[in-house]
Design a protein around this motif. Structure first.
Motif, PDB file in Angstrom:
ATOM      1  N   CYS A  32     -43.061  15.633  33.446  1.00 22.02           N
ATOM      2  CA  CYS A  32     -43.799  16.956  32.627  1.00 22.02           C
ATOM      3  C   CYS A  32     -43.544  16.880  31.192  1.00 22.02           C
ATOM      4  O   CYS A  32     -44.132  17.978  30.535  1.00 22.02           O
ATOM      5  CB  CYS A  32     -43.442  18.185  33.566  1.00 22.02           C
ATOM      6  N   GLY A  33     -42.809  16.030  30.531  1.00 21.23           N
ATOM      7  CA  GLY A  33     -42.384  16.426  29.347  1.00 21.23           C
ATOM      8  C   GLY A  33     -41.288  17.035  28.666  1.00 21.23           C
ATOM      9  O   GLY A  33     -40.979  17.335  27.701  1.00 21.23           O
ATOM     10  N   PHE A  34     -40.570  17.686  29.832  1.00 24.17           N
ATOM     11  CA  PHE A  34     -40.031  18.690  29.309  1.00 24.17           C
ATOM     12  C   PHE A  34     -38.592  17.857  28.986  1.00 24.17           C
ATOM     13  O   PHE A  34     -38.162  16.989  29.425  1.00 24.17           O
ATOM     14  CB  PHE A  34     -39.368  19.625  30.562  1.00 24.17           C
ATOM     15  N   SER A  35     -37.756  18.726  27.947  1.00 27.51           N
ATOM     16  CA  SER A  35     -36.600  18.326  27.546  1.00 27.51           C
ATOM     17  C   SER A  35     -35.437  19.453  27.174  1.00 27.51           C
ATOM     18  O   SER A  35     -36.010  20.410  26.708  1.00 27.51           O
ATOM     19  CB  SER A  35     -36.728  17.596  26.237  1.00 27.51           C
ATOM     20  N   GLU A  36     -34.438  19.004  27.437  1.00 22.88           N
ATOM     21  CA  GLU A  36     -33.192  20.078  27.001  1.00 22.88           C
ATOM     22  C   GLU A  36     -31.901  19.424  26.962  1.00 22.88           C
ATOM     23  O   GLU A  36     -31.663  18.384  27.205  1.00 22.88           O
ATOM     24  CB  GLU A  36     -33.151  21.088  28.099  1.00 22.88           C
ATOM     25  N   THR A  37     -31.145  20.265  26.138  1.00 24.32           N
ATOM     26  CA  THR A  37     -29.486  19.756  25.893  1.00 24.32           C
ATOM     27  C   THR A  37     -28.819  20.642  26.857  1.00 24.32           C
ATOM     28  O   THR A  37     -28.817  22.004  26.769  1.00 24.32           O
ATOM     29  CB  THR A  37     -29.307  19.687  24.593  1.00 24.32           C
ATOM     30  N   VAL A  38     -27.949  20.210  27.593  1.00 25.97           N
ATOM     31  CA  VAL A  38     -27.077  21.033  28.491  1.00 25.97           C
ATOM     32  C   VAL A  38     -25.616  20.809  28.195  1.00 25.97           C
ATOM     33  O   VAL A  38     -25.277  19.460  27.653  1.00 25.97           O
ATOM     34  CB  VAL A  38     -27.521  20.969  29.882  1.00 25.97           C
ATOM     35  N   ARG A  39     -24.792  21.522  28.779  1.00 32.31           N
ATOM     36  CA  ARG A  39     -23.463  21.173  29.023  1.00 32.31           C
ATOM     37  C   ARG A  39     -23.005  20.788  30.118  1.00 32.31           C
ATOM     38  O   ARG A  39     -23.082  21.515  31.274  1.00 32.31           O
ATOM     39  CB  ARG A  39     -22.496  22.385  28.475  1.00 32.31           C
ATOM     40  N   LEU A  40     -22.755  19.350  30.292  1.00 30.32           N
ATOM     41  CA  LEU A  40     -22.382  19.015  31.653  1.00 30.32           C
ATOM     42  C   LEU A  40     -21.319  19.625  32.570  1.00 30.32           C
ATOM     43  O   LEU A  40     -21.199  19.680  33.576  1.00 30.32           O
ATOM     44  CB  LEU A  40     -22.298  17.373  31.649  1.00 30.32           C
ATOM     45  N   SER A  41     -20.493  20.179  31.716  1.00 29.18           N
ATOM     46  CA  SER A  41     -19.299  20.999  32.260  1.00 29.18           C
ATOM     47  C   SER A  41     -19.630  22.059  32.979  1.00 29.18           C
ATOM     48  O   SER A  41     -18.944  22.624  33.620  1.00 29.18           O
ATOM     49  CB  SER A  41     -18.202  21.047  31.058  1.00 29.18           C
ATOM     50  N   SER A  87     -17.838  17.419  24.009  1.00 22.57           N
ATOM     51  CA  SER A  87     -18.511  18.737  24.089  1.00 22.57           C
ATOM     52  C   SER A  87     -19.100  18.844  25.410  1.00 22.57           C
ATOM     53  O   SER A  87     -19.621  19.734  26.073  1.00 22.57           O
ATOM     54  CB  SER A  87     -19.532  19.092  23.102  1.00 22.57           C
ATOM     55  N   THR A  88     -19.316  17.506  26.186  1.00 20.53           N
ATOM     56  CA  THR A  88     -20.165  17.403  27.315  1.00 20.53           C
ATOM     57  C   THR A  88     -21.472  17.674  27.210  1.00 20.53           C
ATOM     58  O   THR A  88     -22.228  17.788  28.352  1.00 20.53           O
ATOM     59  CB  THR A  88     -19.546  18.057  28.751  1.00 20.53           C
ATOM     60  N   GLU A  89     -22.047  17.705  26.167  1.00 20.85           N
ATOM     61  CA  GLU A  89     -23.572  17.979  25.744  1.00 20.85           C
ATOM     62  C   GLU A  89     -24.261  16.941  26.388  1.00 20.85           C
ATOM     63  O   GLU A  89     -23.876  15.718  25.676  1.00 20.85           O
ATOM     64  CB  GLU A  89     -23.573  18.369  24.264  1.00 20.85           C
ATOM     65  N   LEU A  90     -25.207  17.118  27.162  1.00 20.32           N
ATOM     66  CA  LEU A  90     -26.084  16.021  27.385  1.00 20.32           C
ATOM     67  C   LEU A  90     -27.657  16.281  27.186  1.00 20.32           C
ATOM     68  O   LEU A  90     -28.052  17.601  27.481  1.00 20.32           O
ATOM     69  CB  LEU A  90     -26.112  15.680  29.285  1.00 20.32           C
ATOM     70  N   THR A  91     -28.372  15.558  26.722  1.00 19.36           N
ATOM     71  CA  THR A  91     -29.740  15.838  26.405  1.00 19.36           C
ATOM     72  C   THR A  91     -30.728  14.376  27.272  1.00 19.36           C
ATOM     73  O   THR A  91     -30.319  13.558  27.545  1.00 19.36           O
ATOM     74  CB  THR A  91     -30.270  15.315  24.927  1.00 19.36           C
ATOM     75  N   CYS A 146     -40.004  20.750  35.854  1.00 17.18           N
ATOM     76  CA  CYS A 146     -40.660  20.589  37.344  1.00 17.18           C
ATOM     77  C   CYS A 146     -39.897  20.018  38.188  1.00 17.18           C
ATOM     78  O   CYS A 146     -40.300  20.128  39.601  1.00 17.18           O
ATOM     79  CB  CYS A 146     -41.889  19.181  36.924  1.00 17.18           C
ATOM     80  N   GLY A 147     -38.733  20.137  38.188  1.00 14.96           N
ATOM     81  CA  GLY A 147     -37.553  20.168  39.229  1.00 14.96           C
ATOM     82  C   GLY A 147     -37.450  18.892  39.767  1.00 14.96           C
ATOM     83  O   GLY A 147     -36.868  18.523  40.891  1.00 14.96           O
ATOM     84  N   LYS A 148     -38.069  17.608  39.120  1.00 16.65           N
ATOM     85  CA  LYS A 148     -38.142  16.223  39.553  1.00 16.65           C
ATOM     86  C   LYS A 148     -37.166  15.281  38.919  1.00 16.65           C
ATOM     87  O   LYS A 148     -36.351  15.829  37.766  1.00 16.65           O
ATOM     88  CB  LYS A 148     -39.312  15.744  39.591  1.00 16.65           C
ATOM     89  N   ASP A 149     -36.771  14.287  39.216  1.00 10.96           N
ATOM     90  CA  ASP A 149     -35.810  13.351  38.585  1.00 10.96           C
ATOM     91  C   ASP A 149     -36.385  12.343  37.849  1.00 10.96           C
ATOM     92  O   ASP A 149     -35.623  11.262  37.737  1.00 10.96           O
ATOM     93  CB  ASP A 149     -35.012  12.810  39.645  1.00 10.96           C
ATOM     94  N   PHE A 150     -37.623  12.338  37.408  1.00  9.40           N
ATOM     95  CA  PHE A 150     -38.029  11.203  36.408  1.00  9.40           C
ATOM     96  C   PHE A 150     -37.664  11.504  35.225  1.00  9.40           C
ATOM     97  O   PHE A 150     -38.558  11.951  34.102  1.00  9.40           O
ATOM     98  CB  PHE A 150     -39.657  11.490  36.761  1.00  9.40           C
ATOM     99  N   THR A 151     -36.272  11.751  35.145  1.00  6.08           N
ATOM    100  CA  THR A 151     -35.478  12.032  33.699  1.00  6.08           C
ATOM    101  C   THR A 151     -34.898  10.820  33.292  1.00  6.08           C
ATOM    102  O   THR A 151     -34.473   9.859  34.053  1.00  6.08           O
ATOM    103  CB  THR A 151     -34.737  13.296  34.030  1.00  6.08           C
ATOM    104  N   THR A 152     -34.787  11.168  31.801  1.00  2.00           N
ATOM    105  CA  THR A 152     -33.983   9.880  31.414  1.00  2.00           C
ATOM    106  C   THR A 152     -32.933  10.627  30.324  1.00  2.00           C
ATOM    107  O   THR A 152     -33.390  11.358  29.658  1.00  2.00           O
ATOM    108  CB  THR A 152     -34.850   8.935  30.399  1.00  2.00           C
ATOM    109  N   VAL A 153     -31.645  10.237  30.521  1.00  2.00           N
ATOM    110  CA  VAL A 153     -30.440  10.903  29.638  1.00  2.00           C
ATOM    111  C   VAL A 153     -30.550  10.139  28.349  1.00  2.00           C
ATOM    112  O   VAL A 153     -30.740   8.664  28.300  1.00  2.00           O
ATOM    113  CB  VAL A 153     -29.137  10.509  30.387  1.00  2.00           C
ATOM    114  N   THR A 154     -30.920  10.698  27.191  1.00  2.00           N
ATOM    115  CA  THR A 154     -31.012  10.444  25.963  1.00  2.00           C
ATOM    116  C   THR A 154     -29.772  10.464  25.006  1.00  2.00           C
ATOM    117  O   THR A 154     -29.913   9.506  24.174  1.00  2.00           O
ATOM    118  CB  THR A 154     -32.294  10.919  25.293  1.00  2.00           C
TER     119      THR A 154
END
Length: 583
Positions: free
Chosen positions: A250-259, A240-244, A226-234
Motif C-alpha cells: 500500500c506504500g505506507f511508511s512509518e518509524t516506530v520504537r521497537l521497544s 533508540s530502537t527506532e525502526l523504519t 493495510c495490516g499486511k506483511d509486504f514490508t521492508t525494514v529500511t
C-alpha cells in the motif's frame, strides 16, 4: 477423581523417549516440570498428518506423568503467521479471501457461517475438540497473544542487536541451496507449509533471503496501513530502537520504537529457536521437511545456542501420515481428512493406537475405506490377547496408551461387537433402530443385546462410516422378490446346497451358528463333515465355498459380494431369507 496409571512396559518407543527426556530435563532444569512442545498452524484444516506433531509428544508426556513427574505439553498455535493463500475447498470461502493474503491469521475473517471470530480460531476449534475427545492434555499458547502483548519484546530486541550473527548463520546455508528445478532430481523432500510460510512471511525470497540494501533484519512488521506483511525494514537504530519500514503493498511508511511496538514478529527460522529458549523446551519432534539440510530445525539448532543461550530440544524426525489411496496430505488444500473426520468413523482408542504402535520415523496410513474393518479386527484381536496375557510387551504398551492416559481410561463402548458386523447391519437397516436392535440381539442368543446404548459409540461410528465413506453403488439393497429365473436355472447341486442351508436355519440362527452353516454346506455336499478343518479338506472345497457364497449374494442382494453372509442372513430375517431362496 483422576487416577495415576502405572508405568507401561518399557520396551516400546514411547518409554525409551520418556527415559531420555526425563534424564535430559534433569540436566537442563533440575526440579522443574518437564516441557515438551508441539506447533500447529491454523492456516486451514489441521489434518491427520499434523496430528502426529501432537501425538508424539503427547504420548511421551503421558508416560512421564504415569511415572509421577510433572510435565507440560505446550501446543504453540502459530496464529500470528501470515495468511499465505486461500485453501481450496474450504466451505464458506471464495476467491475474495485472497484480499487478506499477508495479514495475520487472526486478522482474517472466519469462513462464512462460522461462529468463531477469525480464521485461526475457526480451525483451532475443530482441533481442540478432537484432542479433547482423544484425551490429549495440553497448554495452548497463542502466538498472536504473545507477540501483541509484548511478551517477546526483550527477545526481539536481542535478535535485532545480534542480526549480524544470525545473518552469518543463515549465510552458511544460503550457499548450499539447491535450485528448485533440480530439487526433485536430487531426491530432496519438498519444503512443507511452515517452510513456505517462513520464506514468504519473512520476505525471504530465494534471491536475497531477506537481506536487502539496508542489511538483514530478523523482524517483520505488519503494516500500519493495510495490516499486511509486504514490508521492508529500511533502517534500525540499536540505541533508540527506532525502526523504519515501508510497505510494498500500500506504500505506507512509518518509524516506530521497537521497544514499544507490538505489531510484528520474528521470522520463522529465528522465531522457533527463540521459543525453545524462552519456554525451556526439552522435547519436540519435527517433520522430515524440517530436518533436511538448511531447514528451520537444523538452522534453529545453531541459533538457539549462539544467539539465545538455549538448547535445541531432543526429539525424533517423524514420517508422514497418509490416507488409504491418497498421497501426502497438505493443509493448504481443503477437504483433507482431519482428526475430527476420523473420529466420526472410529473410536478415539483406535485412532490413538494407530499413532502409538508405530515409531515416529515409520509412515503409516489411516483407513477411510474398507480397510478400516480390517484395522478394527486387528484392534479387537489385540484387546483379546492383552486380556488373556498372550500379547507381546510392546503391543501391551501400545494398547495401554490407546485406551487411556495417566488421568484414567477413555470412555469406551460397553459391549464390543465387530465393527464390520455393526457396519453391515447399519448398511442393511439404513439406521432403523428397531431393526438394528432386532438383528444385533440375535447375534448371540445366549446373551442377547437389550439396548443399542451398550454398543455405542462404536455403532454410531460404523453407521457414520457407511453413510459418509461407502459409495452408493456399494451399499447393500436386499431384493424385494425372489430371483425365480436364477433359482429355476440351478442344477441339482445348486438346489441341494440351498436345501441344506434352509434346513439348517432354525437350529443355526445365531452369528456363530450361521457361520458354521454357510461354510459347512459345501463341505457336506463334498462328503465331508461340516466340522472338518482346512487341513482335512482338498483345495477344491474353497472354490465350492466361493461359488456357493456368490449364489447366495445374487439371490439376496443381486450382487457377487456383500456383507459377511452370516450377518446378512440375520439382517434379512429368517422368513424373508426363506422367501428369497425360493422356499
Amino acid at each position: 477423581m483422576p487416577i495415576v496409571a502405572q508405568s507401561t512396559e518399557t520396551t516400546d518407543w514411547v518409554s525409551r523417549f520418556a527415559d531420555e527426556v526425563i534424564e535430559e530435563s534433569e540436566r537442563r532444569a533440575p526440579g522443574k516440570p518437564v516441557v515438551v512442545a508441539s506447533g500447529l498452524s491454523p492456516s486451514g484444516p489441521i489434518h491427520l498428518g499434523n496430528l502426529r506433531e501432537v501425538m508424539t509428544p503427547h504420548l511421551v508426556a503421558d508416560e512421564i506423568r504415569r511415572r509421577g513427574h510433572e510435565v507440560r505439553h505446550l501446543i504453540s498455535w502459530d496464529d500470528y503467521d501470515r495468511y499465505r493463500k486461500v485453501p481450496n475447498g474450504v466451505p464458506g470461502t471464495d476467491a475474495s479471501w485472497g484480499e487478506h493474503i499477508g495479514r495475520p491469521l487472526t486478522s482474517v475473517p472466519a469462513p462464512n457461517g462460522s461462529p468463531y471470530p477469525n480464521w485461526a480460531e475457526h480451525f483451532k476449534a475443530a482441533m481442540v475438540g478432537a484432542l479433547a475427545e482423544m484425551g490429549v492434555e495440553f497448554d495452548g499458547i497463542s502466538q498472536t497473544e504473545q507477540y501483541t502483548s509484548g511478551t517477546y519484546r526483550e527477545q526481539i530486541l536481542h535478535a535485532m542487536r545480534h542480526r549480524g550473527d544470525i545473518d552469518a548463520i543463515l549465510d552458511q546455508y544460503r550457499t548450499r541451496k539447491v535450485p528448485a528445478k533440480n530439487a526433485k532430481q536430487q531426491g530432496q523432500k519438498p519444503v512443507d507449509e511452515a517452510e513456505l510460510e517462513a520464506a514468504e512471511g519473512s520476505g525471504a525470497a530465494a534471491e536475497d533471503d531477506g537481506t536487502g540494501s539496508a542489511g538483514y533484519f530478523p523482524y517483520k512488521p505488519y503494516c500500519g496501513g493495510c495490516g499486511k506483511d509486504f514490508t521492508t525494514v529500511t533502517a534500525y537504530d540499536d540505541d533508540s530502537t527506532e525502526l523504519t519500514y515501508t510497505c510494498g503493498e500500500c506504500g505506507f511508511s512509518e518509524t516506530v520504537r521497537l521497544s514499544e511496538f507490538n505489531r510484528g514478529k520474528l521470522v520463522w527460522k529465528v522465531d522457533w529457536p527463540m521459543r525453545w529458549a524462552y519456554e525451556g523446551v526439552v522435547f519436540e519432534p519435527s517433520g522430515v521437511d524440517h530436518s533436511s539440510p538448511g531447514s528451520s530445525f537444523q538452522v534453529g539448532g545453531q541459533i538457539v545456542g549462539s544467539i539465545f543461550g538455549g538448547r535445541q530440544p531432543i526429539g525424533p524426525m517423524y514420517a508422514f501420515v497418509g490416507i488409504s489411496g491418497m498421497a501426502k496430505m497438505s493443509s493448504s488444500r481443503g477437504g483433507v481428512p482431519t482428526p475430527g473426520d476420523a473420529l466420526k468413523i472410529m473410536e478415539p482408542q483406535l485412532l490413538r493406537w494407530l499413532y502409538a504402535r508405530r515409531r515416529p520415523n515409520q509412515s503409516f496410513k489411516i483407513a477411510f475405506d474398507q480397510e478400516i474393518q480390517r484395522l478394527y479386527d486387528e484392534w479387537d484381536k489385540l484387546a483379546g490377547k492383552v486380556a488373556d496375557g498372550s500379547a507381546l510387551p510392546a503391543d501391551v504398551a501400545a494398547h495401554a496408551r490407546a485406551v487411556g492416559t495417566a488421568a484414567g481410561e477413555l470412555p469406551r463402548t460397553p459391549r464390543v461387537m465387530a465393527y464390520r458386523t455393526l457396519a453391515s447391519v447399519a448398511d442393511i437397516t439404513a439406521g432403523a433402530e428397531d431393526q438394528t436392535l432386532r438383528i444385533l440381539s440375535e447375534l448371540d442368543p445366549a446373551d442377547p443385546l437389550t439396548s443399542l446404548d451398550d454398543v455405542r459409540p462404536r455403532l454410531d461410528k460404523a453407521e457414520a462410516w457407511i453413510n459418509t465413506q461407502v459409495p452408493a453403488d456399494q451399499r447393500t439393497v436386499v431384493r424385494e422378490e425372489a430371483d425365480t429365473k436364477l433359482i429355476e436355472s440351478l442344477d441339482d447341486q445348486g438346489r441341494a446346497s440351498l436345501r441344506l442351508l434352509l434346513d439348517g436355519l432354525d437350529t443355526h440362527w445365531s452369528l456363530d451358528g450361521l457361520t458354521h452353516l454357510v461354510y459347512g454346506v459345501p463341505k457336506v455336499q463334498a462328503g465331508f463333515s461340516a466340522d472338518a478343518g482346512p487341513k482335512e479338506l482338498p483345495a477344491e472345497i474353497k472354490v465350492a465355498q466361493r461359488t456357493f457364497f456368490a449364489l447366495l449374494y445374487h439371490l439376496l442382494v443381486g450382487r457377487d459380494t456383500g456383507p459377511r453372509l452370516p450377518t446378512l442372513l440375520l439382517a434379512v430375517g429368517q422368513e424373508r431369507v426363506r422367501k428369497l431362496l425360493g422356499e
